[in-house]
Each structure stands twice: as structure tokens, then as C-alpha cells.
Design a protein around this motif. Structure first.
Motif, PDB file in Angstrom:
ATOM      1  N   PRO A   1       0.807  -1.226   0.000  1.00  0.00           N
ATOM      2  CA  PRO A   1       0.000   0.000   0.000  1.00  0.00           C
ATOM      3  C   PRO A   1       0.838   1.273   0.000  1.00  0.00           C
TER       4      PRO A   1
ATOM      5  N   ILE B   1      -1.497   2.700  -4.829  1.00  0.00           N
ATOM      6  CA  ILE B   1      -2.897   2.706  -4.390  1.00  0.00           C
ATOM      7  C   ILE B   1      -3.836   3.213  -5.477  1.00  0.00           C
TER       8      ILE B   1
ATOM      9  N   SER C   1      -4.613  -6.606  -4.050  1.00  0.00           N
ATOM     10  CA  SER C   1      -4.557  -5.776  -2.838  1.00  0.00           C
ATOM     11  C   SER C   1      -5.894  -5.072  -2.648  1.00  0.00           C
TER      12      SER C   1
ATOM     13  N   PHE D   1      -6.985  -2.185  -2.090  1.00  0.00           N
ATOM     14  CA  PHE D   1      -7.032  -0.736  -2.235  1.00  0.00           C
ATOM     15  C   PHE D   1      -8.433  -0.339  -2.710  1.00  0.00           C
TER      16      PHE D   1
ATOM     17  N   ASN E   1      -5.682  -8.083   2.215  1.00  0.00           N
ATOM     18  CA  ASN E   1      -4.616  -7.251   2.770  1.00  0.00           C
ATOM     19  C   ASN E   1      -3.285  -7.773   2.231  1.00  0.00           C
TER      20      ASN E   1
END
Length: 387
Positions: free
Chosen positions: A272, A277, A297, A299, A316
Motif C-alpha cells: 500500500p 494505491i 490488494s 485498495f 490485505n
């Protein structure tokens, strides 16, 4: 015939964005396309595109001066109507080309100041100072170019304050490059997942290797790409999870297609960081194009795409157990995984594809050429406008 030259001193000659998408699209629409590279493998013509190699340099310092000088000399010799730059270190030669009356476009592939801050070999406060200096340099120079091209909305917003002619051309996949068919669980290979791309710590490689050790099912990771730090490669190879890795090294498009065809999911578990992101990673959309469920991910932007289209699982990226659970889930639910893959493919066909993006590039070039009516006239409007 209108001549266009794309210039890079850093990227691979068959780079997906530069060669496969931009140069190929322009060639298909009737432009005379040249690509200048610096990889030391020689000149060649491929798919109607002339590739000129100016040779490599032994280190980063020489590349920034010696190689860019060679790129400039080659670019001048091509006498193109439009020059399209793909690396920040080529900005000075872009300004020199403009002085000689050429149209110049700068393509900012990344948020460079943010990228500088996250360079592993630059430490605080050196990274902050260099990033701030580049930001000022970028603001002063890029406002003078005829146009800026960007891949994401966040980078677009940054450049619109510098240059009003900023066009967002996203890195969506070529729609028919990765077409696979998985209609039932019987032809579903449930023991492979893949990641092909840049192999660095912040791409989530360590967490991914750790995750392999937590799996309940026997699943192999097909890993492709180049390690830029040999010490990081050795660190991963000494981890227990590496026994479940099939490492392919740098792979071409045909081999990528084969890897995708034999996997149950594609992984893109980047850390992240700010420059990730809000990014739109091409691999994520390639997985979708190949009817692969995506493990990505969590995001907000990525969740909007993946969960919004019900085509994968967001996790995560710093939690190896969560990555392992997502892989196990898809391995144990092949029918659901197949439906995820189909929905991802449908989303690519409808909106996340290069066909929609190449129109923006073609329109930009048409607009630049219209400003020289004495040379192009009505031909530009009728032939090169995507409409």
C-alpha cells in the motif's frame, strides 16, 4: 505519410504500453512508426515498426548522459513529425527537439516524484530533496511540451496543472491477446497461480512466498519477471515457500499466454504505497482478459474494479495468511472461480480494453497535426481522426 518516433532509453523494446499498444495502433492506422531503444540487441523491423537501437551504457549515470545523447542523435536523423518520449531522462532532449520545430509529447508512465521517494537506495532526507527538485524540473519543462500523456487519473490531475493538453491513456489490455475458455471444472487446472511482472519487495513477493507455506492445497506459483536486486532473489530462494515456485525468468507474450491458460488465478498484491494505491496495474486487467480470477490488494480503487465486477478476491497484501486463504478458496471452488473469470473477461470486453484507449491517442495526434494545416490539411481530418 506522417512519421512518428517513440523514444525510450530505459524500457524493453517490446514494452507492452509502448510497442504492443501505442506503436502497433499507430502503425495500423497508417502512420510511419519508428521506435528508438537502448538495449544493445540491434536494429530490426517488426510488424511494420522500425526499431533503432543506440546501444546500452554500463551504469545509470552514463545512461542518463551518453545514452540520451545517442537517442537524440538518432531521433534527429529520423526527422519525424511527432516525437513521443517515454522516460523522464529524455525530457532535456525533448526540449531540444522542440527548438528545431518538432511536435513533442511526454508520456509519464509513473508518478516520478513519489517513485523517487520510495527508491530503496535513496535514504531520507536525500530522497525528499531529489523528489522536490524533480518536481520543480517537471513543472518548468513539461509545460512547454505540445502534450502530456498519462496512464492514471491521479497523474493526470498532477499534469493538468502544468500543461492543459494532458490526455489520460490507460494501460488496458489488447482485447484479443489473452483469450481462454474454461467452461467447467473438468478442464480447470487447480494447482497453479501466477504472478508475472516486476520482482521487487514492494510488489508483495515476500508475502506471496510466505503465503505458499500456509496453503492447505498443493498449489504452485508460476513466477515470471526480472529481479533487479540479486540479494532479494537469494532471500526469496532461501525461504521455505520457494519449493512451490516455478520461476520462468523474463517471459515473452506467447509464454505469458501459456502461463495464464494453465492457472486458476492471477496475483497482484502490491504494497500500500501511494504510487500503487491509485495505479491501474496492467497485469490485473490482463488476468481479467484471460478469464482468470484476480487476487488483488484491497485498495479502494482496486476493490471497486474487482469486487464491483465480481471477478476476484481482494486481500490485505501485507497478510500472507489472507493471501493463502484466497488461493485455497479458489482452488476449492472451481465453479465459482470459473464464473469470476467469465465476469472479468466480460468487464474487459465492455470497458477495460485498449480499443477504448487508443482512440484517445489517435485523437491527440490528429489534434497536434491539425495545427499544421499547411503540411497535413484535410488528409489529417479524414484519415487519422478516430471518428
Amino acid at each position: 505519410m506522417i512519421k512518428v518516433a517513440h523514444l525510450t532509453s530505459v524500457h524493453y523494446r517490446y514494452d507492452t504500453r509502448i510497442f504492443l499498444k501505442m506503436c502497433s495502433s499507430l502503425n495500423r492506422y497508417g502512420f510511419d512508426v519508428a521506435l528508438v531503444v537502448a538495449d544493445g540487441t540491434g536494429n530490426v523491423e517488426k510488424d511494420g515498426i522500425s526499431i533503432y537501437d543506440v546501444g546500452t551504457s554500463p551504469n545509470r549515470f552514463l545512461r542518463m548522459f551518453l545514452t540520451t545523447s545517442r537517442v537524440y542523435k538518432q531521433a534527429l536523423g529520423l526527422n519525424a513529425d511527432i516525437y513521443h518520449l517515454h522516460d523522464p531522462e529524455l525530457i532535456p532532449i525533448g526540449l531540444k527537439l522542440m527548438k528545431s520545430g518538432r511536435k513533442v509529447v511526454f508520456d509519464s508512465h509513473e508518478d516520478v516524484p513519489e517513485q523517487i521517494i520510495n527508491k530503496p537506495y535513496l535514504f531520507f532526507p536525500v530522497n525528499k530533496i531529489i523528489a522536490a527538485a524533480y518536481k520543480l524540473f517537471q513543472k518548468y519543462t513539461c509545460r512547454r511540451f505540445n502534450a502530456i500523456v498519462t496512464p492514471t487519473t491521479r497523474i493526470t490531475n498532477q499534469f493538468q496543472n502544468i500543461n492543459p493538453i494532458t490526455v489520460e491513456v490507460r494501460n488496458y489490455p489488447v482485447i484479443n491477446e489473452f483469450v481462454t475458455s474454461r467452461d467447467s471444472a473438468e478442464n480447470w487446472n487447480s494447482n497453479k497461480v501466477c504472478y508475472i511482472g516486476t520482482l521487487t519487495l514492494d510488489r508483495g513477493l515476500k508475502e506471496l512466498i510466505i503465503a505458499l507455506g500456509y496453503l492447505k492445497n498443493e498449489v504452485q506459483l508460476d513466477l515470471g519477471g526480472i529481479f533487479y536486486e540479486n540479494s532479494f532473489k537469494l532471500e526469496l530462494m532461501n525461504m521455505p515457500g520457494w519449493s512451490s515456485v516455478s520461476f520462468h525468468g523474463q517471459v515473452g507474450r506467447d509464454e505469458i499466454r501459456t502461463v495464464y491458460k494453465n492457472c486458476i488465478a492471477g496475483l497482484v498484491v502490491l504494497h500500500p504505497k501511494r504510487n500503487y494505491i491509485d495505479a491501474l496495474p496492467v497485469k490485473m486487467f490482463e488476468y481479467m482478459s484471460a478469464s482468470l480470477p484476480v487476487i488483488a490488494s484491497d485498495f479502494p480503487l482496486w476493490k471497486e474494479i474487482i469486487e464491483g465486477n465480481h471477478c476476484g478476491i481482494c486481500v490485505n497484501p501485507l497478510d500472507p495468511r489472507a493471501i493463502a486463504e484466497a488461493i485455497d478458496y479458489l482452488a476449492e471452488h472451481p465453479e465459482e472461480a470459473i464464473e469470476m473469470g467469465k465476469r472479468g473477461r466480460q468487464a474487459v470486453e465492455e470497458k477495460y480494453n485498449w480499443t477504448t484507449e487508443e482512440k484517445k491517442l489517435l485523437q491527440l495526434y490528429a489534434d497536434l497535426l491539425r495545427s499544421e494545416e499547411r503540411r497535413v490539411g484535410k488528409e489529417c481530418k479524414s484519415r487519422w481522426s478516430p471518428d
